[in-house]
Motif scaffolding. Structure first.
Motif, mmCIF file in Angstrom:
data_model
loop_
_atom_site.group_PDB
_atom_site.id
_atom_site.type_symbol
_atom_site.label_atom_id
_atom_site.label_comp_id
_atom_site.label_asym_id
_atom_site.label_seq_id
_atom_site.Cartn_x
_atom_site.Cartn_y
_atom_site.Cartn_z
ATOM 1 N N PHE A 155 187.054 51.380 192.924
ATOM 2 C CA PHE A 155 187.071 50.994 191.520
ATOM 3 C C PHE A 155 186.191 49.774 191.224
ATOM 4 N N ASP A 156 185.253 49.493 192.091
ATOM 5 C CA ASP A 156 184.304 48.411 191.838
ATOM 6 C C ASP A 156 183.407 48.763 190.654
ATOM 7 N N ALA A 157 182.936 47.732 189.954
ATOM 8 C CA ALA A 157 182.042 47.945 188.812
ATOM 9 C C ALA A 157 180.798 48.709 189.254
ATOM 10 N N GLY A 158 180.413 49.703 188.445
ATOM 11 C CA GLY A 158 179.252 50.527 188.751
ATOM 12 C C GLY A 158 179.612 51.863 189.377
ATOM 13 N N ASN A 159 180.832 51.972 189.912
ATOM 14 C CA ASN A 159 181.273 53.237 190.500
ATOM 15 C C ASN A 159 181.652 54.236 189.420
ATOM 16 N N THR A 160 181.692 55.491 189.811
ATOM 17 C CA THR A 160 182.089 56.570 188.903
ATOM 18 C C THR A 160 183.387 57.195 189.402
ATOM 19 N N ILE A 161 184.304 57.384 188.480
ATOM 20 C CA ILE A 161 185.578 58.036 188.818
ATOM 21 C C ILE A 161 185.766 59.243 187.918
ATOM 22 N N LYS A 162 186.719 60.094 188.257
ATOM 23 C CA LYS A 162 187.014 61.284 187.473
ATOM 24 C C LYS A 162 188.257 61.044 186.628
ATOM 25 N N VAL A 163 188.179 61.448 185.360
ATOM 26 C CA VAL A 163 189.362 61.431 184.504
ATOM 27 C C VAL A 163 189.571 62.833 183.941
ATOM 28 N N LEU A 164 190.826 63.124 183.601
ATOM 29 C CA LEU A 164 191.170 64.408 182.992
ATOM 30 C C LEU A 164 191.719 64.142 181.601
ATOM 31 N N LEU A 165 191.106 64.752 180.586
ATOM 32 C CA LEU A 165 191.537 64.563 179.201
ATOM 33 C C LEU A 165 192.614 65.560 178.830
ATOM 34 N N ASN A 166 193.565 65.091 178.042
ATOM 35 C CA ASN A 166 194.599 65.978 177.509
ATOM 36 C C ASN A 166 193.959 66.896 176.469
ATOM 37 N N PRO A 167 194.038 68.235 176.619
ATOM 38 C CA PRO A 167 193.442 69.143 175.634
ATOM 39 C C PRO A 167 194.064 68.999 174.253
ATOM 40 N N SER A 168 195.276 68.430 174.188
ATOM 41 C CA SER A 168 195.949 68.206 172.904
ATOM 42 C C SER A 168 195.883 66.721 172.578
ATOM 43 N N PRO A 169 194.896 66.278 171.807
ATOM 44 C CA PRO A 169 194.692 64.844 171.574
ATOM 45 C C PRO A 169 195.793 64.161 170.777
ATOM 46 N N SER A 170 196.651 64.947 170.134
ATOM 47 C CA SER A 170 197.744 64.349 169.369
ATOM 48 C C SER A 170 198.930 63.993 170.249
ATOM 49 N N LYS A 171 198.876 64.385 171.529
ATOM 50 C CA LYS A 171 199.987 64.138 172.440
ATOM 51 C C LYS A 171 199.596 63.122 173.498
ATOM 52 N N GLU A 172 200.583 62.398 173.999
ATOM 53 C CA GLU A 172 200.362 61.416 175.051
ATOM 54 C C GLU A 172 200.858 61.961 176.385
ATOM 55 N N PRO A 173 200.271 61.505 177.494
ATOM 56 C CA PRO A 173 199.108 60.605 177.585
ATOM 57 C C PRO A 173 197.829 61.332 177.213
ATOM 58 N N HIS A 174 196.849 60.586 176.724
ATOM 59 C CA HIS A 174 195.597 61.190 176.282
ATOM 60 C C HIS A 174 194.685 61.525 177.455
ATOM 61 N N ASN A 177 198.601 52.072 167.514
ATOM 62 C CA ASN A 177 198.318 52.843 166.321
ATOM 63 C C ASN A 177 197.979 54.268 166.738
ATOM 64 N N LYS A 178 198.907 55.198 166.495
ATOM 65 C CA LYS A 178 198.712 56.581 166.953
ATOM 66 C C LYS A 178 197.544 57.255 166.251
ATOM 67 N N LYS A 179 197.293 56.877 165.001
ATOM 68 C CA LYS A 179 196.158 57.471 164.287
ATOM 69 C C LYS A 179 194.854 57.061 164.957
ATOM 70 N N ASP A 180 194.751 55.781 165.322
ATOM 71 C CA ASP A 180 193.560 55.306 166.026
ATOM 72 C C ASP A 180 193.397 56.004 167.370
ATOM 73 N N GLU A 181 194.517 56.181 168.077
ATOM 74 C CA GLU A 181 194.460 56.837 169.387
ATOM 75 C C GLU A 181 193.924 58.253 169.261
ATOM 76 N N TYR A 182 194.409 58.973 168.262
ATOM 77 C CA TYR A 182 193.958 60.353 168.063
ATOM 78 C C TYR A 182 192.458 60.392 167.768
ATOM 79 N N ILE A 183 192.007 59.542 166.848
ATOM 80 C CA ILE A 183 190.591 59.529 166.472
ATOM 81 C C ILE A 183 189.722 59.114 167.650
ATOM 82 N N LEU A 184 190.211 58.180 168.454
ATOM 83 C CA LEU A 184 189.443 57.708 169.604
ATOM 84 C C LEU A 184 189.153 58.850 170.573
ATOM 85 N N PHE A 185 190.143 59.697 170.820
ATOM 86 C CA PHE A 185 189.974 60.742 171.823
ATOM 87 C C PHE A 185 189.502 62.083 171.250
#
Length: 320
Positions: free
Chosen positions: A135-154, A233-241
């Motif tokens: 997790f050093d700066a400059g490294n690349t990691i994999k993330v998985l996005l929630n297909p349903s952006p209105s639900k948590e975790p995103h 702010n759930k509205k902000d979270e939804y728009i962000l993702f």
């Protein structure tokens, strides 16, 4: 977050349980005569039951049910999540645990959301293999996005593992069991102590059976609907993702007059064109730290994210 949980738990255990009983004992005298008519006493009784059912349902749902739902949601993202490459832009060591040889770290990383817009996130967690420097700066990691952006975790980090903390779960179960026992004991004790063969006609609004429930209800209201509104702010979270990005022209910037912990709320009015070419004027409000107030742009252009289904809903990810 841990401090807030401890604070509100102690608040409930002090002001929602002994305080209403102490107040009642100080101002009320035990009466051998009924205080209300039969109809009014049943109104009070029904009201108290409704209050306590809400409090118990809220506690069980938030302390237990949501925990299991979150675990299932993470498992679902592991199987069906949308993969993204995330670049780590900042790394900070928070604490080292010599006993477990793990690092608590804080990282900042950027990746593309569901609409392929580049966004930035921060996360704090324990790195169980610090020697690998994943997790050093400059490294690349994999993330998985929630297909349903209105639900948590995103999103979750790829390879995340979910397991219950037994001690944490046990504390929650014990707290709920204590609360249920308290409610049953409250009704039973005062009925035996004050009914005098008149049923529930000893009930008043300030009686602990009612007032204690109201104190719990008000605490839940404050934490869940008022404090929570500014913390997340759930509205902000939804728009962000799930939002699209574009350049917007600043029309005006002003203070709303609202402050939270002496930090002012700033209102931005901007105009922009969506991906269809339609022009919109939207308003966005955000609490700004006094330290960053002078850096807030007053004119020119600024990047915004908007909901493509309702472009009036926007957020500004980077204000300074």
């Amino acid at each position: 977050m841990k401090f807030m949980i401890i604070f509100w738990t102690l608040y409930m255990l002090v002001f929602c349980i002994p305080f209403p009983i102490f107040l009642y004992v100080m101002i009320e005298d035990i009466s051998t005569e009924p205080r209300n008519s039969l109809a009014i006493s049943y109104v009070y009784l029904g009201f108290s039951i409704l209050i306590w059912l809400y409090v118990l349902f809220f506690m069980i749902n938030n302390l237990l049910v949501k925990t299991f739902k979150e675990k299932n949601a993470i498992s679902n993202i592991m199987q069906n999540g949308i993969p993204r490459d995330a670049e780590i832009t900042n790394y900070k060591l928070v604490k080292y645990s010599p006993k477990t040889k793990t690092n608590m770290i804080h990282i900042t990383f950027s990746f593309r959301n569901l609409k392929n817009t580049l966004i930035q996130q921060e996360m704090m967690f324990y790195d169980t293999k610090p020697q690998e420097k994943r997790f050093d700066a400059g490294n690349t990691i994999k993330v998985l996005l929630n297909p349903s952006p209105s639900k948590e975790p995103h999103y979750i980090l790829s390879g995340s593992q979910t397991k219950f903390k037994v001690n944490n779960l046990l504390v929650r179960v014990l707290f709920i069991a204590f609360l249920i026992a308290y409610v049953i004991g409250l009704y039973g004790y005062f009925y035996i102590r004050e009914s005098f063969d008149f049923g529930w006609r000893f009930l008043t609004f300030m009686h602990p059976i009612i007032f204690s429930g109201i104190m719990f209800f008000l605490t839940i209201l404050i934490v869940n609907y008022i404090v929570g509104k500014f913390v997340k702010n759930k509205k902000d979270e939804y728009i962000l993702f799930a939002g699209r990005n574009t350049k917007a022209t600043i029309i005006s910037v002003s203070q709303t007059g609202l402050t939270v912990n002496d930090q002012p709320q700033i209102m931005f009015q901007v105009s922009f064109k969506d991906f269809r070419g339609n022009e919109h004027i939207a308003v966005y409000k955000k609490i700004i730290s006094l330290l960053h107030l002078s850096s807030v742009p007053k004119n020119g252009s600024i990047e915004v994210l908007y909901d493509e289904n309702d472009p009036k809903k926007i957020m500004i990810p980077k204000i300074f």
